[in-house]
Design a protein around this motif. Sequence first.
Motif, PDB file in Angstrom:
ATOM      1  N   PRO A 115      13.408  -3.985 -18.438  1.00 19.35           N
ATOM      2  CA  PRO A 115      12.179  -4.622 -17.943  1.00 19.35           C
ATOM      3  C   PRO A 115      11.283  -5.207 -19.046  1.00 19.35           C
ATOM      4  N   GLY A 116      11.834  -6.110 -19.839  1.00 24.16           N
ATOM      5  CA  GLY A 116      11.050  -6.757 -20.891  1.00 24.16           C
ATOM      6  C   GLY A 116      11.782  -8.006 -21.344  1.00 24.16           C
ATOM      7  N   GLY A 148       5.450  -3.953 -12.368  1.00 19.50           N
ATOM      8  CA  GLY A 148       4.867  -5.192 -12.877  1.00 19.50           C
ATOM      9  C   GLY A 148       5.242  -6.315 -11.928  1.00 19.50           C
ATOM     10  N   ASN A 184       5.555  -2.332 -19.474  1.00 14.82           N
ATOM     11  CA  ASN A 184       5.517  -1.112 -18.646  1.00 14.82           C
ATOM     12  C   ASN A 184       6.527  -0.066 -19.096  1.00 14.82           C
ATOM     13  N   ASP A 198      15.328  -7.629 -16.410  1.00 16.38           N
ATOM     14  CA  ASP A 198      15.619  -7.124 -15.052  1.00 16.38           C
ATOM     15  C   ASP A 198      15.430  -8.174 -13.957  1.00 16.38           C
ATOM     16  N   ALA A 199      14.337  -8.923 -14.047  1.00 17.00           N
ATOM     17  CA  ALA A 199      14.090  -9.931 -13.010  1.00 17.00           C
ATOM     18  C   ALA A 199      15.085 -11.090 -13.137  1.00 17.00           C
ATOM     19  N   GLU A 214       8.801 -14.804 -17.526  1.00 16.42           N
ATOM     20  CA  GLU A 214       7.590 -13.964 -17.626  1.00 16.42           C
ATOM     21  C   GLU A 214       6.385 -14.527 -16.873  1.00 16.42           C
ATOM     22  N   THR A 237       9.664 -10.667  -8.503  1.00 12.00           N
ATOM     23  CA  THR A 237       9.852  -9.270  -8.097  1.00 12.00           C
ATOM     24  C   THR A 237       8.526  -8.525  -8.215  1.00 12.00           C
ATOM     25  N   GLU A 252       0.022  -9.598 -13.171  1.00 13.49           N
ATOM     26  CA  GLU A 252       0.673  -8.384 -12.664  1.00 13.49           C
ATOM     27  C   GLU A 252      -0.281  -7.188 -12.562  1.00 13.49           C
TER      28      GLU A 252
END
Length: 278
Positions: free
Chosen positions: A94-95, A163, A107, A134-135, A179, A159, A191
């Motif tokens: 997740p980054g 976040g 996060n 991840d997204a 992002e 998503t 977010e």
Amino acid sequence: MPTPPAMNGNDLTKKDEKTHNNAPLIGIDIGGTGIKGGIVDLKKGKLLGDRCRIPTPQPATPEAIADVVAQIVEELSARPEAPAEGSPIGVTFPGIIQHGVVHSAANVDKSWLETDIDAVLTERLGRPVEVINDADAAGLAEARYGAGEGVDGTVLVITLGTGIGSAFIFNGQLVPNAELGHLEVDGHDAETKASAVARERDELSWDEYGVLLNRYLQHVEFLFSPELFIIGGGISKRSDEYFPHLELRTKIVTAELKNDAGIVGAALEVALHHKLAK
Ligand code: BGC
């Protein structure tokens, strides 16, 4: 036809063994609360067998996460339907991930910043690893197997979770690390106001949340004029509660792959990278 030899890390460097055959691969989705893995049927974009989930260790340091990823890979590899020994593994994080290195950790544990996650996991698992945001993974999966299948032009997958993640897809191709969850809207990092966790934290009703989400999506629509918005994340299943508040000219639908999108997208990304799928 003779049976191709079993794959291992070295075999993957030999061009003649890159088969584009969409054989199943393992995908792992690293999240803030859980790490999930599965064996992915890349022809159908579905899991073969059950998901395997282990809570994210706390603190979620690179070493601790690598141990859990290894545990999941071990469990999945012991199944009869497991991919060939040594075949590559796709992983989400997740980054921002560029050339395998983590460049943001909004996060997650800050010790990840500037870590070469690709190298850490390749070393720990002893097989090739490809890491993707991840997204972005969820977006790739939706574009190929889900709500974005066959849609030309710009598709934005958003998503809503801890976040806000985003995947920017153009003509089926991913433009990585968009992002868009960190766009500034009305003076706030989006977010922090419009994620699913922000809704809970601020104890917003669905109506109140719908208004905030509308404000955010209108801004994104203004900037990118997409053909389609696809909304993912756990609260996409409650879309009836907040979709009525959205005043957009863009078509908007919920994601189809639900909880498996990250796992499927991770496996797809590594397959495309190693030319094991087209
Ligand atoms: C991160 C993104 C991630 C999203 C969803 C954001 O805070 O910056 O990289 O995709 O959360 O996990």
